[in-house]
Design a protein around this motif. Sequence first.
Motif, mmCIF file in Angstrom:
data_model
loop_
_atom_site.group_PDB
_atom_site.id
_atom_site.type_symbol
_atom_site.label_atom_id
_atom_site.label_comp_id
_atom_site.label_asym_id
_atom_site.label_seq_id
_atom_site.Cartn_x
_atom_site.Cartn_y
_atom_site.Cartn_z
ATOM 1 N N TRP A 398 0.845 -1.197 0.000
ATOM 2 C CA TRP A 398 0.000 0.000 0.000
ATOM 3 C C TRP A 398 0.878 1.243 0.000
ATOM 4 O O TRP A 398 1.958 1.258 0.588
ATOM 5 C CB TRP A 398 -0.864 0.078 1.265
ATOM 6 N N GLU A 399 0.388 2.276 -0.646
ATOM 7 C CA GLU A 399 0.937 3.607 -0.438
ATOM 8 C C GLU A 399 -0.198 4.605 -0.420
ATOM 9 O O GLU A 399 -1.294 4.333 -0.912
ATOM 10 C CB GLU A 399 1.990 3.974 -1.483
ATOM 11 N N LEU A 400 0.060 5.749 0.167
ATOM 12 C CA LEU A 400 -0.936 6.817 0.266
ATOM 13 C C LEU A 400 -0.193 8.135 0.192
ATOM 14 O O LEU A 400 0.920 8.260 0.715
ATOM 15 C CB LEU A 400 -1.718 6.703 1.584
ATOM 16 N N HIS A 401 -0.833 9.129 -0.453
ATOM 17 C CA HIS A 401 -0.141 10.373 -0.760
ATOM 18 C C HIS A 401 -0.835 11.588 -0.154
ATOM 19 O O HIS A 401 -1.430 12.400 -0.861
ATOM 20 C CB HIS A 401 -0.008 10.521 -2.273
ATOM 21 N N PRO A 402 -0.752 11.716 1.172
ATOM 22 C CA PRO A 402 -1.058 13.015 1.759
ATOM 23 C C PRO A 402 0.131 13.936 1.500
ATOM 24 O O PRO A 402 0.901 13.713 0.548
ATOM 25 C CB PRO A 402 -1.221 12.677 3.246
ATOM 26 N N GLU A 403 0.344 14.944 2.294
ATOM 27 C CA GLU A 403 1.483 15.838 2.062
ATOM 28 C C GLU A 403 2.799 15.059 2.091
ATOM 29 O O GLU A 403 3.707 15.310 1.291
ATOM 30 C CB GLU A 403 1.503 16.947 3.117
ATOM 31 N N LYS A 404 2.899 14.102 3.011
ATOM 32 C CA LYS A 404 4.095 13.254 3.117
ATOM 33 C C LYS A 404 3.698 11.818 2.812
ATOM 34 O O LYS A 404 3.035 11.174 3.621
ATOM 35 C CB LYS A 404 4.673 13.369 4.532
ATOM 36 N N PRO A 405 4.040 11.270 1.642
ATOM 37 C CA PRO A 405 3.606 9.919 1.277
ATOM 38 C C PRO A 405 4.057 8.871 2.289
ATOM 39 O O PRO A 405 5.134 8.965 2.887
ATOM 40 C CB PRO A 405 4.273 9.700 -0.084
ATOM 41 N N ILE A 406 3.224 7.857 2.469
ATOM 42 C CA ILE A 406 3.493 6.774 3.402
ATOM 43 C C ILE A 406 3.315 5.442 2.690
ATOM 44 O O ILE A 406 2.595 5.350 1.691
ATOM 45 C CB ILE A 406 2.594 6.855 4.657
ATOM 46 N N GLN A 407 4.003 4.403 3.185
ATOM 47 C CA GLN A 407 3.996 3.092 2.547
ATOM 48 C C GLN A 407 3.849 2.000 3.590
ATOM 49 O O GLN A 407 4.199 2.175 4.760
ATOM 50 C CB GLN A 407 5.306 2.859 1.782
ATOM 51 N N ALA A 408 3.353 0.850 3.145
ATOM 52 C CA ALA A 408 3.284 -0.333 4.004
ATOM 53 C C ALA A 408 3.343 -1.572 3.135
ATOM 54 O O ALA A 408 2.951 -1.555 1.964
ATOM 55 C CB ALA A 408 2.017 -0.329 4.850
ATOM 56 N N ALA A 409 3.854 -2.641 3.716
ATOM 57 C CA ALA A 409 3.881 -3.934 3.035
ATOM 58 C C ALA A 409 3.665 -5.027 4.067
ATOM 59 O O ALA A 409 4.120 -4.925 5.205
ATOM 60 C CB ALA A 409 5.210 -4.152 2.313
ATOM 61 N N ARG A 410 2.956 -6.060 3.638
ATOM 62 C CA ARG A 410 2.832 -7.267 4.447
ATOM 63 C C ARG A 410 3.382 -8.432 3.635
ATOM 64 O O ARG A 410 2.982 -8.647 2.491
ATOM 65 C CB ARG A 410 1.379 -7.529 4.835
ATOM 66 N N PHE A 411 4.283 -9.186 4.227
ATOM 67 C CA PHE A 411 4.838 -10.378 3.585
ATOM 68 C C PHE A 411 4.862 -11.484 4.641
ATOM 69 O O PHE A 411 5.531 -11.388 5.655
ATOM 70 C CB PHE A 411 6.216 -10.113 2.986
ATOM 71 N N GLY A 412 4.042 -12.507 4.397
ATOM 72 C CA GLY A 412 3.832 -13.513 5.429
ATOM 73 C C GLY A 412 3.179 -12.872 6.637
ATOM 74 O O GLY A 412 2.180 -12.155 6.519
#
Length: 505
Positions: A398-412
């Motif tokens: 996932w990513e999201l783009h407010p003023e400061k973009p943020i990211q996340a990942a799930r693996f297992g």
Amino acid sequence: MFPSLVLLRSIALPFTLTLLGCGIARAQSANPVVAESATASKATQSPPNFIFVLSDDIAQGDLGCYGQKLIQTPRLDQMAAEGTRYLQAYCGTSVCAPSRSSFFTGLHTGHCPVRGNYEVPPEGQLPLPDQTVTIAEVAKSAGYATSTFGKWGMGYFDSSGSPLKQGVDHFFGYNCQRHAHSYFPTYLYDDDQAFLLPGNDGQTVGKTYAQELIQNDMIAWLRQHADQPFMMFYAITLPHGRHEIDDLGIYADKPWSQTQKSYAAQVTRVDSDMGQLMDTLRELNVAENTLVVFSGDNGSSFNPNSEMGGLFDQASNGLRGYKRGMYEGALRQAAMAWWPGTVPAGRVDHSPWAFWDLMPTFVELSGATPPAGYETDGKSLVSFFKGGPAPQRDYFYWELHPEKPIQAARFGEWKAVRNGINTPTELYDLASDPGEQMNVADQYPDRVAQAEQIFRTAHRPDPNWPLAGRSEKHRRTAKQAWQITRQRVKDQWAPADAVTLESIE
């Protein structure tokens, strides 16, 4: 309108099922004679219909089958008892437009052309590009009738993102999500024709409740298309703010604030409208040939310490975070699948899946040969929805783009979160710490490196969504768009070509 009698009737009818809980199947599902009859009838039916219902801001903690104690949701609890309820279903990302777009395109937000709320003046959001292959276009290629109801927010009618240019036969509701903040707006759209709502000023509770009209048009469309394969996207605006409703029903005398009463009534209105949808499918004898998936578009929508989050205990699942974040509480949905005779009744499943999986699921269900340019980040859930194991995959992103973009990942069972491109990557072990309370990044540098490799490879560069931060153009257009919206609300504006409500009925 939404009279108290309708609300009370929707609660009373299946109340016994609510008391029994979400994990008990209806007795007739175990009857071999009924099962054999259902199988025989399906053999002569057309390809399965598909309905995806996306309730804006509804969370696991809002529904009785997930533990809610104060808000009544008997029909959704019944849906869970008759189908399967999921504990780790993930949204596209944790705000409106990109979450809907992830479903509609079958892409996670590292590839999706819409990765945040990008407001466009004078009305609408950043449009889907011409070359995007949508689930509605896939459905059209397989001979399905297609429709979208509620909130669109993926392009205005004169843009490439118009629903009518993206495979949708019929649209009814709000095109622009800024406009959708009012449940008593001055106008709505029937396809691309604006029509006026009598007694509304777009600022206060008026006479014509938008959700009533949207629900009625949805039911009418179902009745008109029950004899052919259909694909419907029902993007219900409730219970997103503003928290307005035409009747507080059973909550009118509660010792709560007006906002709290309205929110509870909005959630129960979603519930009764879902009950009407399922009842109509049964009345039309298409329930056993229709997969219905219900979900929210982001996880918890309120801070647990807020007026709303505190009273309704929306974070009762113990997950961290809420809307606009990347922790599990912002990404996991209230989600159910219902397909009588096919989706197991009473099942509660802990396996993860995400919105972008629904595109390949529909491709398999429909037998469609997707148009040129089709791509998806998803895995088909057909076998999983029927009771099998969840598909294997390398990761969710996932990513999201407010003023400061943020990211996340799930693996297992590992979950990584990066709250900004220049901030350290956090790492959590969801198997032992589903509430993401203990950052173990220092203990597992190899896992952190694995997560950061996912962050690099899952993000497809796009000039509209730079990881360095929101562009000046994005800031400028968003500011202009909101200025225009506020002025239009103040002026009780409606399009010059808007017609009367009676002329479209």
